[in-house]
Design a protein around this motif. Sequence first.
Motif, mmCIF file in Angstrom:
data_model
loop_
_atom_site.group_PDB
_atom_site.id
_atom_site.type_symbol
_atom_site.label_atom_id
_atom_site.label_comp_id
_atom_site.label_asym_id
_atom_site.label_seq_id
_atom_site.Cartn_x
_atom_site.Cartn_y
_atom_site.Cartn_z
ATOM 1 N N ASN A 95 38.528 8.695 52.535
ATOM 2 C CA ASN A 95 39.203 9.005 53.795
ATOM 3 C C ASN A 95 38.488 8.261 54.916
ATOM 4 O OD1 ASN A 95 38.858 11.120 56.340
ATOM 5 N ND2 ASN A 95 40.964 10.836 55.655
ATOM 6 N N GLU A 96 39.194 7.347 55.566
ATOM 7 C CA GLU A 96 38.608 6.582 56.667
ATOM 8 C C GLU A 96 39.699 6.179 57.656
ATOM 9 O OE1 GLU A 96 36.885 5.361 59.421
ATOM 10 O OE2 GLU A 96 35.456 5.926 57.857
ATOM 11 N N PRO A 97 39.803 6.904 58.781
ATOM 12 C CA PRO A 97 40.844 6.613 59.763
ATOM 13 C C PRO A 97 40.710 5.246 60.437
ATOM 14 C CG PRO A 97 39.988 8.836 60.052
ATOM 15 C CD PRO A 97 39.085 8.146 59.083
ATOM 16 N N SER A 123 44.497 9.115 56.976
ATOM 17 C CA SER A 123 44.926 10.372 57.596
ATOM 18 C C SER A 123 43.748 11.065 58.269
ATOM 19 C CB SER A 123 45.538 11.306 56.547
ATOM 20 O OG SER A 123 44.550 11.763 55.649
ATOM 21 N N SER A 124 44.069 11.942 59.190
ATOM 22 C CA SER A 124 43.039 12.692 59.881
ATOM 23 C C SER A 124 42.322 13.634 58.918
ATOM 24 C CB SER A 124 43.670 13.510 61.014
ATOM 25 O OG SER A 124 42.740 14.438 61.532
ATOM 26 N N VAL A 151 36.377 20.664 64.167
ATOM 27 C CA VAL A 151 35.559 20.892 62.964
ATOM 28 C C VAL A 151 36.144 22.010 62.103
ATOM 29 C CG1 VAL A 151 33.271 21.508 62.083
ATOM 30 C CG2 VAL A 151 33.478 20.089 64.128
ATOM 31 N N ALA A 152 36.577 23.098 62.722
ATOM 32 C CA ALA A 152 37.099 24.241 61.965
ATOM 33 C C ALA A 152 38.319 23.835 61.139
ATOM 34 C CB ALA A 152 37.442 25.383 62.909
ATOM 35 N N LYS A 153 39.231 23.062 61.725
ATOM 36 C CA LYS A 153 40.413 22.618 60.993
ATOM 37 C C LYS A 153 40.024 21.677 59.855
ATOM 38 C CE LYS A 153 43.918 23.049 64.625
ATOM 39 N NZ LYS A 153 44.905 22.323 65.462
ATOM 40 N N THR A 154 39.030 20.846 60.081
ATOM 41 C CA THR A 154 38.561 19.937 59.035
ATOM 42 C C THR A 154 37.977 20.718 57.863
ATOM 43 O OG1 THR A 154 38.088 18.216 60.667
ATOM 44 C CG2 THR A 154 37.018 18.003 58.521
#
Length: 256
Positions: A95-97, A123-124, A151-154
């Motif tokens: 994963n690398e935006p 993707s995010s 951070v929480a969503k990640t």
Amino acid sequence: MTFLIVISTLVVVLAIIIYRKWLYNKIGSDNRKRYFAEIFKEFPEFYNSKTGHMKQKLFESLINTNKDINILEIGIASGGNFDFYPKSKCHLFANEPNQYFHQILSDNVAKYPQITLSRISSSSAENLQDIEDATVDVVISTIVLCSVPNVAKTLDAILRVLKPGGKFYYMEHELDPKFTWWRTLQQLIDLSGIWPFLVDGCHASRTTGNLINNSGLLSVNQDRFDLDPVGFWGLYIIKPHVYGVAMKRATSSGQS
């Protein structure tokens, strides 16, 4: 001479604070990503020279894995953690935006025959929309959670993609836990927007360790260390670190 350097630095800092929005628009998102990839493509080698002994300790159980595994590394950049991957077969979801890291990453992964690069996702990290639920054995994040928007969503996304019993390996810088002038400086450069502007969205004052402890991941085994800042001035800002291994619950009640 020193006086002139201090004055020049203050002028630059003040200009960034005042004209930050204008600079963002003028330089453009694409140019900032290109600049960041070019400047920081060699940074993992330097960072590993400072943290290699700690990474060896962090990734010990991963290095000793002798079965085929699926690994997702978020914010992988140029692939600075490949030396700590197991020698067994690894299927890597990268994963690398920042698209300007993609070719550097592809060139680097070719040096590690046990790693099969299954996909590079832009993707995010907040949604990891290209990764299906409960399909990943291991998620890796090193100095990435400082720059994600939330951070929480990640962490929720990481919990979602991990298989039951899967592990999350992380090493992140964060706000100094002690009430020092460095802590105040970290808070000020974030509040002013200077640090995120200069380092592609990085935040120096996040309490990442606490967020991971409260993320819903089971058995978080976490420790701290201070990075040796000699050799690169920016390391003084990111000196306080947390690192550890967290595991997703193996029972159905903990699955996301």
